[in-house]
Design an enzyme around this catalytic site. Structure first.
Site, PDB file in Angstrom:
ATOM      1  N   ASP A  75       7.196  13.286 -26.563  1.00  0.00           N
ATOM      2  CA  ASP A  75       5.845  13.608 -27.029  1.00  0.00           C
ATOM      3  C   ASP A  75       5.486  12.846 -28.302  1.00  0.00           C
ATOM      4  OD1 ASP A  75       6.001  15.476 -25.029  1.00  0.00           O
ATOM      5  OD2 ASP A  75       5.615  17.210 -26.311  1.00  0.00           O
TER       6      ASP A  75
ATOM      7  N   HIS B 116      10.888  13.678 -29.076  1.00  0.00           N
ATOM      8  CA  HIS B 116       9.744  12.967 -29.677  1.00  0.00           C
ATOM      9  C   HIS B 116      10.183  11.539 -29.971  1.00  0.00           C
ATOM     10  CE1 HIS B 116       9.091  17.256 -30.298  1.00  0.00           C
ATOM     11  NE2 HIS B 116       7.802  16.980 -30.243  1.00  0.00           N
TER      12      HIS B 116
HETATM   13 NI    NI Z   1       3.481  17.256 -29.883  1.00  0.00          NI
END
Ligand code: NI
Length: 238
Positions: free
Chosen positions: A45, A187
């Site tokens: 993400d 991430h």
């Molecule tokens: Ni996020």
């Protein structure tokens, strides 16, 4: 599980080889496909971010591993080449809203705009497609089932990489929690998360895991993704 699982494994082999005669599947359709094949999905993400995402893509390519990227619309401009590369190298590209907004208490109009703006940016780069949504923080807006025009993806393994930013802690947390059909949250904006992801790929591939996109993971398990529904793993709903 026998028959369905074997069929699913075969389907995956076809997906991954583009149904071409790669030699992975022999005439009877079962050769080299065993019950031990395990699938898992890495998801990233908040990117793309040039340095870290590039290094991740290089590492995934080297290992023959697919992943899913949920992109923040505001990060797209200037990174179009990276997004094209994701798609070309077999990764799934998804939507993480335009401004990383908490959709929980947003108005329906704001929710629609946050999703649509990123969707349009992806359309412009990759062509029209179904860009699945990971709502920031996993928080759903009210009436998501009618408001969200695509399938949604949460996760089943969260090593909280943003918090520790420690490669060993993140790697250990994933390896402790992972099981077949897990969806792992990371991430690709942290160097430590890229290092952890590549270590996890090396370790799990040695254990017989295949890294597939979220869409492939669901398909392999016979799940037909529906708009407005949130998926947390490749396991069939209880
Ligand atoms: Ni996020």
């Amino acid at each position: 599980m026998g028959k369905r699982r074997t069929a699913a494994a075969l389907l995956c082999a076809l997906l991954l080889t583009g149904c071409a005669g790669s030699g992975a599947v022999e005439a009877d359709g079962t050769a080299q496909i065993t019950e031990e094949v395990k699938y898992v999905a890495l998801t990233f993400d908040d990117g793309p971010r040039r340095a870290t995402t590039t290094r991740l893509l290089d590492g995934l390519k080297e290992r023959g591993a697919a992943a899913t990227f949920f992109l923040v619309g505001e990060e797209i401009a200037g990174n179009e080449d990276l997004i094209r590369r994701m798609a070309e190298e077999g990764h799934q590209v998804g939507n993480h809203t335009w401004s990383h907004m908490r959709l929980e208490n947003a108005s329906p109009e704001t929710v629609r705009q946050e999703i649509q703006r990123t969707d349009e940016a992806l359309d412009a780069i990759l062509g029209p497609g179904s860009y699945w949504l990971r709502p920031p923080y996993g928080l759903l807006p009210a009436k998501a089932e009618t408001l969200i025009p695509v399938p949604m993806v949460k996760w089943s393994v969260d090593p909280r990489d943003w918090e520790s930013r420690d490669t060993k802690k993140v790697t250990d947390a994933i390896l402790k929690a992972v099981k077949p059909n897990s969806i792992i949250l990371l991430h690709d904006i942290y160097p430590t998360s890229v290092d952890a992801a590549l270590q996890v790929v090396d370790t799990l591939q040695a254990q017989g895991y295949w890294f597939v996109t979220v869409e492939e993971l669901l398909t392999i398990n016979g799940i037909k993704p529906e708009k407005g529904v949130m998926y947390r793993s490749g396991d069939l709903p209880a």
